[in-house]
Design a protein around this motif. Structure first.
Motif, PDB file in Angstrom:
ATOM      1  N   GLU A  43       7.850  10.744   1.606  1.00  0.00           N
ATOM      2  CA  GLU A  43       7.120  10.179   0.462  1.00  0.00           C
ATOM      3  C   GLU A  43       6.920   8.678   0.573  1.00  0.00           C
ATOM      4  O   GLU A  43       5.932   8.141   0.095  1.00  0.00           O
ATOM      5  N   THR A  44       7.857   8.012   1.216  1.00  0.00           N
ATOM      6  CA  THR A  44       7.818   6.553   1.310  1.00  0.00           C
ATOM      7  C   THR A  44       7.004   6.039   2.497  1.00  0.00           C
ATOM      8  O   THR A  44       6.840   4.838   2.651  1.00  0.00           O
ATOM      9  N   SER A  45       6.492   6.938   3.316  1.00  0.00           N
ATOM     10  CA  SER A  45       5.726   6.531   4.498  1.00  0.00           C
ATOM     11  C   SER A  45       4.384   5.923   4.093  1.00  0.00           C
ATOM     12  O   SER A  45       3.696   6.449   3.216  1.00  0.00           O
ATOM     13  N   PRO A  46       3.964   4.847   4.772  1.00  0.00           N
ATOM     14  CA  PRO A  46       2.634   4.283   4.516  1.00  0.00           C
ATOM     15  C   PRO A  46       1.502   5.289   4.782  1.00  0.00           C
ATOM     16  O   PRO A  46       0.423   5.176   4.216  1.00  0.00           O
ATOM     17  N   GLU A  47       1.762   6.281   5.630  1.00  0.00           N
ATOM     18  CA  GLU A  47       0.757   7.300   5.925  1.00  0.00           C
ATOM     19  C   GLU A  47       0.335   8.064   4.677  1.00  0.00           C
ATOM     20  O   GLU A  47      -0.814   8.495   4.575  1.00  0.00           O
TER      21      GLU A  47
END
Length: 105
Positions: A43-47
């Motif tokens: 959830e925290t990924s920039p993707e």
């Protein structure tokens, strides 16, 4: 959960790391089996933001949706159906959409 649904570990191309895995499988829809590649992203990924922006652009712009479908059809018609080449070629379109407000050529 994906394992329980019958999705398998990626066995082709350049496998994604287990910290950001891809799984492959099929889902039945209206009597048709659809092949899916499922990417599992934190959830925290920039993707996540990029994928959501791309999705939202496709939802909002019928012309862009048609262009994306056409790009993928041309790749398949050219015999480019396997990763990583298919993903790379499709990725050029996605990157162009994310990097600008205009429709990619």
């Amino acid at each position: 959960v994906l394992d329980e649904l019958g999705f398998q570990h990626q066995s082709f191309g350049y496998p994604f790391p287990e910290e950001r895995p891809m799984r492959v499988g099929t889902v039945g829809v209206d009597g048709e089996e659809l092949k899916l590649h499922i990417h599992v992203i934190a959830e925290t990924s920039p993707e996540v933001g990029e994928f959501l922006r791309f999705r939202d652009r496709l939802r909002a712009d019928a012309r862009l949706r048609r262009a994306y479908v056409e790009r993928k059809r041309r790749l398949i018609e050219a015999g480019i159906t396997e990763s990583p080449e298919y993903a790379d070629r499709k990725g050029h379109f996605i990157r162009a959409v994310l990097d600008s407000a205009r429709l990619p050529d």
